[in-house]
Design an enzyme around this catalytic site. Structure first.
Site, PDB file in Angstrom:
ATOM      1  N   ASN A  14      33.539  31.766  44.483  1.00 22.13           N
ATOM      2  CA  ASN A  14      33.774  30.445  43.906  1.00 22.13           C
ATOM      3  C   ASN A  14      33.258  29.318  44.786  1.00 22.13           C
ATOM      4  O   ASN A  14      33.087  28.188  44.324  1.00 22.13           O
ATOM      5  CB  ASN A  14      35.271  30.245  43.641  1.00 22.13           C
ATOM      6  CG  ASN A  14      35.717  30.912  42.366  1.00 22.13           C
ATOM      7  OD1 ASN A  14      34.907  31.351  41.564  1.00 22.13           O
ATOM      8  ND2 ASN A  14      37.029  31.003  42.178  1.00 22.13           N
ATOM      9  N   ASN A  49      40.509  37.845  36.957  1.00 24.24           N
ATOM     10  CA  ASN A  49      40.475  36.648  36.124  1.00 24.24           C
ATOM     11  C   ASN A  49      40.677  36.977  34.647  1.00 24.24           C
ATOM     12  O   ASN A  49      40.861  38.134  34.254  1.00 24.24           O
ATOM     13  CB  ASN A  49      39.161  35.886  36.336  1.00 24.24           C
ATOM     14  CG  ASN A  49      37.941  36.744  36.003  1.00 24.24           C
ATOM     15  OD1 ASN A  49      37.992  37.647  35.166  1.00 24.24           O
ATOM     16  ND2 ASN A  49      36.830  36.456  36.659  1.00 24.24           N
ATOM     17  N   ILE A  50      40.607  35.935  33.813  1.00 24.25           N
ATOM     18  CA  ILE A  50      40.929  36.085  32.393  1.00 24.25           C
ATOM     19  C   ILE A  50      39.952  37.004  31.679  1.00 24.25           C
ATOM     20  O   ILE A  50      40.338  37.676  30.709  1.00 24.25           O
ATOM     21  CB  ILE A  50      40.960  34.710  31.695  1.00 24.25           C
ATOM     22  CG1 ILE A  50      39.594  34.025  31.788  1.00 24.25           C
ATOM     23  CG2 ILE A  50      42.047  33.823  32.291  1.00 24.25           C
ATOM     24  CD1 ILE A  50      39.490  32.752  30.971  1.00 24.25           C
ATOM     25  N   CYS A  73      45.474  29.729  42.078  1.00 25.49           N
ATOM     26  CA  CYS A  73      44.373  30.643  41.754  1.00 25.49           C
ATOM     27  C   CYS A  73      43.105  29.806  41.784  1.00 25.49           C
ATOM     28  O   CYS A  73      42.819  29.182  42.812  1.00 25.49           O
ATOM     29  CB  CYS A  73      44.610  31.335  40.416  1.00 25.49           C
ATOM     30  SG  CYS A  73      45.071  30.245  39.053  1.00 25.49           S
ATOM     31  N   SER A  74      42.372  29.743  40.698  1.00 22.36           N
ATOM     32  CA  SER A  74      41.194  28.871  40.670  1.00 22.36           C
ATOM     33  C   SER A  74      41.571  27.472  40.179  1.00 22.36           C
ATOM     34  O   SER A  74      41.476  26.493  40.909  1.00 22.36           O
ATOM     35  CB  SER A  74      40.106  29.481  39.784  1.00 22.36           C
ATOM     36  OG  SER A  74      39.620  30.691  40.347  1.00 22.36           O
ATOM     37  N   ASP A  75      42.024  27.409  38.920  1.00 26.22           N
ATOM     38  CA  ASP A  75      42.395  26.116  38.348  1.00 26.22           C
ATOM     39  C   ASP A  75      43.898  25.869  38.361  1.00 26.22           C
ATOM     40  O   ASP A  75      44.329  24.750  38.095  1.00 26.22           O
ATOM     41  CB  ASP A  75      41.878  26.015  36.912  1.00 26.22           C
ATOM     42  CG  ASP A  75      40.352  26.037  36.862  1.00 26.22           C
ATOM     43  OD1 ASP A  75      39.733  25.469  37.775  1.00 26.22           O
ATOM     44  OD2 ASP A  75      39.788  26.626  35.921  1.00 26.22           O
ATOM     45  N   GLY A  76      44.686  26.905  38.615  1.00 24.71           N
ATOM     46  CA  GLY A  76      46.118  26.714  38.768  1.00 24.71           C
ATOM     47  C   GLY A  76      46.917  26.676  37.488  1.00 24.71           C
ATOM     48  O   GLY A  76      48.034  26.149  37.478  1.00 24.71           O
ATOM     49  N   ARG A 132      47.060  32.476  36.461  1.00 30.20           N
ATOM     50  CA  ARG A 132      47.730  33.363  37.409  1.00 30.20           C
ATOM     51  C   ARG A 132      48.782  32.625  38.221  1.00 30.20           C
ATOM     52  O   ARG A 132      49.816  33.195  38.576  1.00 30.20           O
ATOM     53  CB  ARG A 132      46.683  34.006  38.321  1.00 30.20           C
ATOM     54  CG  ARG A 132      45.792  35.013  37.625  1.00 30.20           C
ATOM     55  CD  ARG A 132      44.532  35.340  38.413  1.00 30.20           C
ATOM     56  NE  ARG A 132      43.553  34.274  38.359  1.00 30.20           N
ATOM     57  CZ  ARG A 132      42.313  34.370  38.822  1.00 30.20           C
ATOM     58  NH1 ARG A 132      41.912  35.506  39.394  1.00 30.20           N
ATOM     59  NH2 ARG A 132      41.472  33.363  38.729  1.00 30.20           N
ATOM     60  N   ARG A 136      43.788  30.163  25.208  1.00 33.15           N
ATOM     61  CA  ARG A 136      44.150  31.537  25.552  1.00 33.15           C
ATOM     62  C   ARG A 136      44.579  32.363  24.343  1.00 33.15           C
ATOM     63  O   ARG A 136      44.398  33.580  24.328  1.00 33.15           O
ATOM     64  CB  ARG A 136      45.277  31.528  26.601  1.00 33.15           C
ATOM     65  CG  ARG A 136      44.876  30.888  27.929  1.00 33.15           C
ATOM     66  CD  ARG A 136      43.769  31.660  28.621  1.00 33.15           C
ATOM     67  NE  ARG A 136      43.400  31.027  29.882  1.00 33.15           N
ATOM     68  CZ  ARG A 136      42.338  30.250  30.059  1.00 33.15           C
ATOM     69  NH1 ARG A 136      41.514  30.016  29.050  1.00 33.15           N
ATOM     70  NH2 ARG A 136      42.089  29.700  31.227  1.00 33.15           N
TER      71      ARG A 136
END
Length: 683
Positions: free
Chosen positions: A291, A326-327, A387-390, A393, A433
């Site tokens: 990232n 990730n998703i 996580c990445s964007d919060g 996860r 989602r």
């Protein structure tokens, strides 16, 4: 395949009915004798659901007869026409464990192409139905909320008390930061007026008391999506906290750094009264490093010798990676699980289940939640989770850790508050989602919320007596999440929900689940013991591979071949009635004991000796019988588990057999309640 009540609900309107349709492939219910065979019938489409009825009940009223298929439109993930099949077939890709294949069949009237005035051709009927299905199942494709059923479901004059959990977050923070505790003075509220500071955060949030608005703005520039570290939960006695944020924007090789961000992390540690702060990064370390090339990053050094500036004055800041994918990986795993569960002829089921990786991901998420809870409860450390964007996860880990640490969240009201606070208010992307918009399915759809609810269920089966609600409550939440029936799960942030007037024009799911007394009683857990959490503290479930189980009641509820049909609601109600009766008997017994003692104490002193023997006999008899003179096996029926044990627990045994998830028994028909501690390492 019935997810819903048969009768129409408020706001539901029948759109179209098609009579010459066959269902070619489906998982039948128990009342269908011809398992796996083609079923001819008729197809009804409303603005909320689809129903499919067999022809032999065609003359009954569609709103009263029992359909073979009865699911909300929100359960439809995609609609496809198989080019390899006949031109009259179409497939409904669902979010359940199976898909539905329908076919328009020819009739003597429609087989003649010259009779154009009698009916549309079969192909025209199919095209018309598919267009209606797409418009009804994916209303956000037209970028208009006017077609969302949630806006039609609520009656104008109907009270909607369920929104109090959405609007009552200030009260929840006051509960967390008890003013009587000294550590509450180290935190302050920051008003996010008109969402100008952070558009994906709620209207307010709590930050360290020393942090000024200028500090927050500087930190915002260094965090992805501007999601700065904020307070989620505070330990009532130790003052250690759980905070959440997004990743730092360090860039490749930590090229960029932020003094403001480092100072803010120090403020976070000082406010939490903890000497050590752990940063729980939910991602695999390789993903965090990757990232960096996209402008993201991590607080951890790439090598053991690299410094990041997050450790100062001898106080440590450790970074722990939890290797949660990730998703996109999760979406692929769920697709494998769905295909496996739909295969009724699979011989090596458990081997293929392991290959899907689904339970391994559930295990990792639970492991991360337990690790955070242990840092708070056992080591008095504070934890910052991201996580990445919060918003995926991070929400999973923070919510599970709070569920383990705080018994309030294990009640029905507390669980509703937890979802409203950590998922809706802090910007989980519900609309993307759950795939409400087909345009976002390939990039954004992922069963993140389903994973969280399944992790809660994994905890529930290990600590049944610690939760006020039963597993039907969790299933109802998931059905409401996918059905688009409620405003609770619409859109992806508070800002979007306010701009679309969700709180005024739609119904909250908690209104139906918590404020309808009949519905609520069926969702209560008969084994719940309120005194357990007060004495045992944090719940640390086992996260070993052997402890992970497939949620059969949820995934196989439409397939009697794998999950025998038990009326769990009826069994729960029977158990609750037994418990209530035993409690009432206990109350009456204690009242009579008190009356007996009071009457003995009122006897004059000179007559005391004459009644001593009679008093002893009466009290002994009263202690061993109930108010009807029947013997009691236990003199003190105070909590639910003891009451069930005294009654023989016949209903409880049936319920546990139905769920197939009961705790280990040791030669006894009564439930054994023990704490399952997490093993030291994952197996």
């Amino acid at each position: 395949m019935n997810v819903l009540p048969v009768a129409n609900i408020s706001g539901e309107v029948l759109n179209r009915e098609f009579t010459n349709i066959s269902c070619l492939d489906y998982v039948p219910v128990l009342d269908v004798p011809d398992i796996g065979k083609r079923q001819q019938g008729y197809f009804t489409l409303s603005n909320f659901r689809i129903r499919f009825h067999r022809e032999q009940i065609r003359e009954d009223d569609a709103s009263n007869c029992n359909p073979i298929i009865n699911i909300p439109l929100g359960f439809i993930r995609d609609i496809r026409c198989d080019p390899r099949a006949t031109k009259y077939e179409f497939v409904l890709i669902t979010r359940l464990t199976m898909d539905l294949v329908f076919e328009f069949r020819q009739t003597p009237k429609t087989s003649s192409s010259s009779d154009a005035e009698t009916k549309m051709t079969i192909k025209q009927q199919k095209d018309k139905l598919i267009k209606l299905l797409i418009d009804a199942a994916f209303p956000l494709d037209t970028s208009s909320e006017a077609k969302l059923f949630a806006y039609l479901h609520k009656k104008e004059s109907e009270p909607d008390p369920g929104w109090k959990y959405y609007n009552g977050l200030r009260h929840e923070y006051k509960r967390i930061l008890d003013e009587r505790k000294s550590h509450s003075q180290f935190w302050r509220v920051e008003e996010n007026t008109n969402y100008c500071l952070i558009d994906s955060y709620p209207e307010f949030f709590y930050v360290p008391e020393k942090a000024k608005l200028e500090d927050l703005r500087a930190v915002k520039e260094f965090r992805t999506k501007g999601r700065i570290p904020v307070l989620s939960w505070c330990h009532p006695n130790k003052g250690s906290v759980i905070a959440r944020s997004s990743q730092p924007r360090t860039g490749v090789g930590h090229f960029y750094s932020s003094t403001a961000d480092q100072s803010y992390i120090e403020m976070l540690r000082d406010s939490s009264l903890a000497e050590q702060l752990t940063i729980a990064d939910a991602r695999p370390k390789r993903n965090a490093i990757a990232n960096m090339a996209k402008g993201g990053g991590t607080e951890a050094g790439i090598t053991a010798k690299s410094q990041t500036g997050y450790t100062a004055e001898g106080r440590l800041t450790n970074v722990k990676f939890f290797e949660i994918d990730n998703i996109h990986v999760v979406r692929g795993s769920f697709e494998k699980l769905k295909n496996l569960l739909a295969d009724t002829k699979c011989n090596d089921f458990h081997e293929k289940l392991e290959k899907t990786g689904w339970l391994a991901y559930i295990q990792r998420i639970l492991f991360a939640g337990v690790a955070v809870a242990e840092k708070i409860e056992c080591e008095s450390q504070s934890v910052l989770v991201h996580c990445s964007d919060g918003w995926d996860r991070t929400a999973q880990i923070v919510s599970l850790a709070m569920l383990m640490l705080d018994p309030f969240y294990r009640t029905m009201e507390g669980f509703a508050t937890l979802i409203e606070k950590e998922w809706t208010a802090f910007g989980h992307k519900f609309s993307e989602r759950n795939g409400t918009c087909r345009q976002s399915q390939e990039k954004e759809e992922s069963p993140i919320f389903l994973q969280f609810i399944e992790c809660v269920w994994q905890m529930w089966i290990q600590f049944r007596h610690a939760f006020e609600f039963n597993e039907l409550f969790l299933i109802k939440i998931l059905d409401g999440f996918y059905s688009n029936q409620y405003g609770t799960f619409l859109y992806s942030s508070d800002k979007e929900r306010q701009s679309h007037l969700v709180g005024d024009k739609t119904k909250s799911i908690w209104t139906d689940l918590l404020f309808d007394e009949v519905e609520r009683r069926g969702l209560l857990n008969p084994l719940f013991n309120r005194n357990f959490s007060k004495t045992k503290g944090a719940l640390l479930p086992s996260v070993s591979t052997r402890a992970m189980k497939l949620w059969r009641i949820y995934y196989f509820r439409h397939n009697p071949l794998y999950c025998p049909r038990y009326d769990l609601r009826a069994l729960n109600l029977q158990l609750l009635s037994t418990v209530d009766a035993l409690r009432q008997t206990e109350i009456q017994r204690k009242n009579q004991q008190q009356k007996m003692k009071a009457s003995v104490q009122s006897v004059p002193t000179q007559q005391q000796g004459k009644v001593d023997s009679r008093r002893a006999l009466n009290l002994a008899a009263l202690s061993s019988t109930n108010v009807n003179g029947q013997p009691l096996s236990s003199p003190g029926l105070v909590d639910i588990p003891d009451a069930i044990q005294a009654s023989g627990n016949q209903s409880s045994s049936s319920l546990n057999r139905a769920a197939d998830m009961s705790p280990t028994r040791s030669g006894s028909t009564s439930p054994q309640f023990t704490i399952v501690n997490r093993e030291s390492e994952m197996i």
